[in-house]
Enzyme design. Structure first.
Site, PDB file in Angstrom:
ATOM      1  N   LYS A 162       2.215  -7.477 -13.692  1.00  0.00           N
ATOM      2  CA  LYS A 162       0.917  -7.004 -13.955  1.00  0.00           C
ATOM      3  C   LYS A 162       0.930  -6.479 -15.187  1.00  0.00           C
ATOM      4  O   LYS A 162       1.437  -5.071 -15.741  1.00  0.00           O
ATOM      5  CB  LYS A 162       0.630  -5.340 -13.145  1.00  0.00           C
ATOM      6  N   TYR A 218      10.953  -0.160  -4.722  1.00  0.00           N
ATOM      7  CA  TYR A 218      11.717  -0.135  -4.019  1.00  0.00           C
ATOM      8  C   TYR A 218      13.810   0.037  -4.039  1.00  0.00           C
ATOM      9  O   TYR A 218      14.153   0.162  -3.260  1.00  0.00           O
ATOM     10  CB  TYR A 218      12.031  -1.408  -3.043  1.00  0.00           C
ATOM     11  N   ASP A 264       5.257  -7.993  -0.780  1.00  0.00           N
ATOM     12  CA  ASP A 264       4.864  -6.539  -0.090  1.00  0.00           C
ATOM     13  C   ASP A 264       3.477  -6.825   0.429  1.00  0.00           C
ATOM     14  O   ASP A 264       3.495  -7.333   1.412  1.00  0.00           O
ATOM     15  CB  ASP A 264       5.624  -5.666   0.310  1.00  0.00           C
ATOM     16  N   ASP A 324       0.988  -9.091   2.875  1.00  0.00           N
ATOM     17  CA  ASP A 324       0.650  -8.728   4.085  1.00  0.00           C
ATOM     18  C   ASP A 324      -0.881  -9.190   3.782  1.00  0.00           C
ATOM     19  O   ASP A 324      -1.845  -9.386   4.953  1.00  0.00           O
ATOM     20  CB  ASP A 324       0.317  -7.179   4.222  1.00  0.00           C
ATOM     21  N   ASP A 359      -3.948  -7.740  -9.617  1.00  0.00           N
ATOM     22  CA  ASP A 359      -5.086  -7.555  -8.938  1.00  0.00           C
ATOM     23  C   ASP A 359      -6.554  -8.660  -8.907  1.00  0.00           C
ATOM     24  O   ASP A 359      -6.854  -8.773  -8.080  1.00  0.00           O
ATOM     25  CB  ASP A 359      -5.360  -6.510  -9.751  1.00  0.00           C
TER      26      ASP A 359
END
Ligand code: ATP
Ligand code: MG
Length: 335
Positions: free
Chosen positions: A172, A125, A228, A232, A204
């Site tokens: 990760k 971002y 983010d 969700d 993951d």
């Protein structure tokens, strides 16, 4: 008031789509409190872009820069040009996103009770994407030790408030060795200074594990994009986006917003669920020190989620105003 200084300024920005419904609902709740802050409304979003030439007028940004706290709804097409500068305007380095299921709301995983502490300034971002040719685009993923440490310092302080011993670092670093490696190392270094021993999970694997058994996790510390997406995902576990509040916190100011967007599919019908935004307002009250008011608002929202009325996203047919009026009624009858 009950801890606030009673002369705070709260900037209110409804924005676009259902922001125009859920923010006024939260404002009604705030106004029903006998607290001493002032609420001042400003414009931002797609609906001002055409006439003003920008979705974020200078006076709106300036107001957020000096307000004690801001309550924001959502912006449509212009989201990146509105919310990213506003998060910078409050120097927000962490996005706090609680995701919990509520009694009375049909949830995939009713035992879910998590909070995401999402890095809020960098990663993908950072705005460092480039189109090199018609065929090729690249993006630079930015990670700094200073931003990672600032997040980790916050996480360590947050543990005390949450009466928790530790948090889980989600990353990760096995693939993004440089960027997430630095993130992971910085967070673990700060934790060690505070005598905290974090758990860790690859993002993951976290996605699967949180679906199968969310009780394995409590406080989750993660880079920007992971936070983010995974929050969700957690919204899906608890019964939908209409329930999740968030706080963008800086050293002195905060900007509070529902996790959901403008919901163009239902906007304008008065049927949006105001809970996420009213719970964001409760986080705002707590941030300003109005702890009792924050608790009263939260209890009233929980009570209405449990007994109804409920909006269509929760399987019923009440309107935004029915729900809001009932929440305000419960606040005044709450002991
Ligand atoms: P945006 O691009 O602004 O994020 P979106 O199309 O992604 O818009 P979201 O606001 O993220 O829409 O919502 C995704 C889905 O969740 C939509 O179907 C929307 O109707 C539903 N939804 C989101 N927030 C609410 C809410 N407060 N009440 C009811 N339904 C909601
Ligand atoms: Mg969306």
């Amino acid at each position: 008031g009950n801890g606030g200084t009673d002369d705070e300024t709260i900037v209110v920005i409804p924005g676009d789509g259902i922001g125009q419904e859920v923010v006024p609902a939260a404002v009604e709740v705030l106004e029903s409190l006998d607290a001493g802050f002032d609420l001042v409304t400003y414009e931002a979003g797609d609906h001002v872009a055409a006439e003003r030439g920008t979705p974020l007028p200078a006076e709106t940004r300036a107001a957020v820069e000096t307000a004690d706290a801001t309550l924001f709804g959502a912006a449509g097409e212009s989201a990146a040009d509105v919310i990213l500068p506003l998060r910078r305007a409050v120097d927000s380095f962490v996005n706090v996103r609680p995701a919990r299921a509520y009694p009375g709301v049909d949830a995939l995983r009713p035992e879910t009770d998590l909070v995401f502490l999402r890095e809020n300034t960098e990663g993908v971002y950072a705005g460092l994407g480039r189109r090199l040719t018609d065929d090729v685009a690249t993006g630079t993923r930015l990670t700094t030790r200073s931003a990672s440490e600032r997040l980790a310092e916050f996480a360590c302080r947050y543990l005390a408030d949450a009466a928790a011993d530790s948090f889980t670092v989600v990353h990760k670093a096995n693939v993004m060795g440089e960027t997430d490696g630095l993130f992971r190392e910085s967070v673990f270094d700060v934790a060690a200074d505070h005598g905290v021993e974090p758990d860790e999970a690859l993002m993951d694997a976290f996605a699967t594990r949180v679906c199968l058994d969310p009780t394995q996790f409590d406080i989750v510390v993660c880079p920007n994009l992971a936070g983010d997406v995974l929050s969700d995902l957690a919204a899906g576990l608890v019964g939908g986006l209409g329930l999740l509040p968030s706080a963008n916190l800086g050293p002195e100011r905060g900007l509070f917003e529902p996790v959901h967007g403008t919901a163009p599919d239902i906007a304008g019908q008065g049927l949006s669920n105001p809970s996420a935004t009213i719970l964001s307002a409760a986080m705002l009250l707590e941030f300003l020190g109005y702890d009792e008011d924050a608790r009263a608002v939260r209890r009233a929202v929980e009570s209405v989620l449990e007994s109804g009325p409920r909006t269509p996203d929760l399987g019923s047919d009440a309107t935004t105003s029915d729900v809001t009026a009932t929440i305000i009624e419960r606040m005044s009858t709450d002991e």
